[in-house]
Design a protein around this motif. Structure first.
Motif, PDB file in Angstrom:
ATOM      1  N   UNK A  45       0.804  -1.209   0.000  1.00  0.00           N
ATOM      2  CA  UNK A  45       0.000   0.000   0.000  1.00  0.00           C
ATOM      3  C   UNK A  45       0.845   1.270   0.000  1.00  0.00           C
ATOM      4  N   UNK A  46       1.922   1.277   0.791  1.00  0.00           N
ATOM      5  CA  UNK A  46       2.809   2.443   0.840  1.00  0.00           C
ATOM      6  C   UNK A  46       3.535   2.643  -0.483  1.00  0.00           C
ATOM      7  N   UNK A  47       3.987   1.550  -1.101  1.00  0.00           N
ATOM      8  CA  UNK A  47       4.668   1.658  -2.386  1.00  0.00           C
ATOM      9  C   UNK A  47       3.753   2.268  -3.439  1.00  0.00           C
ATOM     10  N   UNK A  48       2.511   1.785  -3.523  1.00  0.00           N
ATOM     11  CA  UNK A  48       1.562   2.345  -4.478  1.00  0.00           C
ATOM     12  C   UNK A  48       1.212   3.789  -4.118  1.00  0.00           C
ATOM     13  N   UNK A  49       1.163   4.106  -2.823  1.00  0.00           N
ATOM     14  CA  UNK A  49       0.856   5.463  -2.401  1.00  0.00           C
ATOM     15  C   UNK A  49       1.899   6.444  -2.929  1.00  0.00           C
ATOM     16  N   UNK A  50       3.182   6.103  -2.791  1.00  0.00           N
ATOM     17  CA  UNK A  50       4.247   7.000  -3.243  1.00  0.00           C
ATOM     18  C   UNK A  50       4.219   7.171  -4.760  1.00  0.00           C
ATOM     19  N   UNK A  51       4.124   6.061  -5.485  1.00  0.00           N
ATOM     20  CA  UNK A  51       4.173   6.140  -6.947  1.00  0.00           C
ATOM     21  C   UNK A  51       2.973   6.903  -7.501  1.00  0.00           C
ATOM     22  N   UNK A  52       1.781   6.632  -6.951  1.00  0.00           N
ATOM     23  CA  UNK A  52       0.588   7.271  -7.507  1.00  0.00           C
ATOM     24  C   UNK A  52       0.342   8.656  -6.930  1.00  0.00           C
ATOM     25  N   UNK A  53       1.038   9.023  -5.863  1.00  0.00           N
ATOM     26  CA  UNK A  53       1.054  10.433  -5.460  1.00  0.00           C
ATOM     27  C   UNK A  53       1.640  11.266  -6.588  1.00  0.00           C
ATOM     28  N   UNK A  54       2.719  10.759  -7.167  1.00  0.00           N
ATOM     29  CA  UNK A  54       3.346  11.450  -8.293  1.00  0.00           C
ATOM     30  C   UNK A  54       2.501  11.362  -9.555  1.00  0.00           C
ATOM     31  N   UNK A  55       1.962  10.159  -9.831  1.00  0.00           N
ATOM     32  CA  UNK A  55       1.229   9.978 -11.085  1.00  0.00           C
ATOM     33  C   UNK A  55      -0.058  10.798 -11.105  1.00  0.00           C
ATOM     34  N   UNK A  56      -0.802  10.811  -9.987  1.00  0.00           N
ATOM     35  CA  UNK A  56      -2.044  11.591  -9.922  1.00  0.00           C
ATOM     36  C   UNK A  56      -1.756  13.071 -10.142  1.00  0.00           C
ATOM     37  N   UNK A  57      -0.674  13.561  -9.536  1.00  0.00           N
ATOM     38  CA  UNK A  57      -0.341  14.982  -9.674  1.00  0.00           C
ATOM     39  C   UNK A  57       0.050  15.332 -11.096  1.00  0.00           C
TER      40      UNK A  57
END
Length: 527
Positions: A84-96
């Motif tokens: 969950x944390x790994x996806x959180x970091x990557x998709x924090x960037x992707x969503x932005x």
């Protein structure tokens, strides 16, 4: 008399076994129905008891049993939280970066074109997902996909067609396998842990783990919008004009209806002004943060997420050949249950596209301006994240899935009626946050319950099932973004309502089939 005596002894045997502890009961009494083996002593309380088509327990080969034995509470939660944390970091960037592409990289439409290449190749890659995962394993499929994500972030330092479009296409080629591997990993961990603790309700464990993952992953909407708002807010030259409605006969909300020419004129006007006001220094700062988030996700996945010796915990099915695995996703379309469920998956994609395209444009930007998108979307992400965790960890123990989906659908239809009738204005700012929060709650219900449903129904072919799920989810998103320039918002809301109603009817058909099959198996157990 001998037959009667034999039958009596069998009944006594069944009764005596059923009174044993649950971990002894699991292998005790089996029965065959239509060539499929069922566990007669496994007691389940929901209407989808004994599973929906064929009940597949984990295989009992030494490798799988060792994995079950080692899947302690600490190990299971560590892996789910790490993922969950790994996806959180990557998709924090992707969503932005996805939200900024149309303004930050507007020249020649390179930003939007690169996003289109991602979605198109994602749909195609879903067909290859089972084969790719079988070759790479779930962990390395996700790691390579994260590396490609980070490469796409880095490509934005030099936003040219020859740079971003190929990088986006490469990322999309592992987009389908990425989500299929994620869902397969969560389901496999949950099943192994439920066997380890001898849980009577496997679905509760799967629902809980999926809720924890979705809760962590969905916080990416919070952090992504927060980073964008804070960094752009500190840009001294940022004076972005309000989102003006260029059509004289259109209003904000459901009445928002710009022509293609109006949209193109608005896009040129807004993008040029936004690009001039975002300094090169600010752009580099944003992209550096996104690049760091991507690298952090890779590090967490490599160091904290365990590599399973087998890519999935196998069921009693025979191991598939490479050719069979390659065709597994296509064969899913022959499964009646999959086809019925795909309608509601398409709706989820349509609603996501509506949320990030039309709600932000026709409701928020049209009324309050582009600078208000960040705070409202943070509210959406926060409610979605918290709701996922609550639904997975607390509510699923007391509320059955059918009740959840029925309530969520009813609530969602009511929300669509509000969106259809609401005339937003600058005087009712709190309503924007209320509607965003309601959309976040609906999103949490759909994400947790549909993922769990696919994991339970298609336990024996997880990669293919989740690949088909992602394919139709991406199709829904692509359709929503595709008709964004051609249909009025009012029409889009009506389309969402119709698809939701059809999807709910299809889901009810599945549950009725399950109830009948479950009752049939219970009658056999009673014998």
């Amino acid at each position: 008399m001998d037959d009667i005596h034999k039958t009596s002894n069998e009944k006594v045997h069944v009764l005596s076994v059923s009174s044993a502890p649950s971990h002894h009961v699991h292998h005790a009494v089996m029965t065959h129905v239509g060539g499929i083996e069922y566990d007669k002593t496994r007691r389940r309380s929901t209407i989808h008891s004994y599973t929906l088509s064929n009940y597949h327990a984990l295989s009992h080969d030494p490798q799988t049993m060792r994995a079950v034995h080692e899947m302690t509470r600490a190990k299971a939660y560590k892996n789910v939280i790490a993922l969950g944390l790994a996806f959180m970091f990557v998709f924090t960037a992707f969503v932005s970066i996805q939200g900024l592409q149309s303004t930050m990289n507007w020249e020649g439409g390179v930003g939007v074109t690169s996003l289109s290449s991602i979605y198109v190749t994602t749909i195609i890659s879903c067909l290859l997902a089972p084969w790719i995962i079988q070759k790479l394993t779930t962990k390395w499929t996700m790691i390579i996909a994260f590396v490609l994500c980070t490469g796409y972030f880095a490509g934005n330092f030099h936003p040219e067609h020859y740079m971003l479009v190929p990088l986006g296409a490469l990322l999309g080629l592992l987009g389908g396998p990425l989500w299929s591997a994620q869902a397969t990993s969560i389901t496999s961990i949950s099943l192994a842990y439920s066997e380890h603790i001898h849980a009577e309700e496997q679905e509760i464990v799967v629902n809980k783990m999926m809720g924890i993952f979705c809760g962590l992953y969905r916080t990416s909407n919070i952090w992504g919008n927060l980073i964008t708002t804070l960094v752009l807010g500190k840009n001294e030259t940022l004076h972005v004009p309000q989102y003006h409605n260029f059509s004289t006969n259109s209003t904000c909300g459901a009445g928002y209806c710009l022509t293609v020419e109006d949209e193109l004129n608005h896009g040129i006007y807004f993008s040029q002004n936004a690009m001039r006001t975002i300094s090169s220094k600010t752009k580099i700062m944003l992209l550096s943060i996104y690049l760091g988030c991507g690298m952090m996700g890779i590090v967490i996945l490599i160091s904290l997420f365990d590599q399973h010796k087998n890519s999935k915990l196998k069921c009693r099915d025979d191991v598939l050949s490479s050719k069979e695995t390659f065709l597994a996703t296509i064969k899913m379309f022959k499964d009646t249950k999959c086809l019925l469920l795909l309608v509601i998956v398409v709706f989820i994609g349509l609603e996501q596209g509506f949320m990030f395209s039309d709600f932000t444009k026709a409701y928020i930007s049209c009324t309050l301006g582009v600078t208000s998108i960040g705070p409202v979307m943070i509210c959406f992400g926060a409610v979605s994240s918290v709701s996922c965790i609550l639904i997975g960890c607390i509510a699923s123990r007391h509320i059955k899935r059918f009740a959840f989906i029925s309530a969520g659908a009813t609530f969602n239809i009511g929300l669509l009626i509000v969106l259809w009738l609401w005339k937003p204005s600058t005087l009712d700012i709190p309503n924007f946050f209320v509607v965003a929060a309601c959309l976040g709650l609906c999103d949490a219900i759909w994400q947790t319950q549909t993922y769990t449903l696919f994991g339970i129904i298609f336990m024996h072919k997880q990669e293919a099932a989740f690949a088909s799920y992602r394919m139709f989810y991406a199709t829904g998103c692509a359709i929503a973004f595709g008709y964004s320039y051609f249909l009025c918002v009012e029409t889009k809301v009506l389309i969402l309502a119709v698809v939701l109603i059809i999807g709910l009817i299809c889901y009810c058909v599945i549950e009725m089939k399950v109830q009948l099959q479950s009752q049939h198996i219970k009658d056999i157990v009673a014998l």
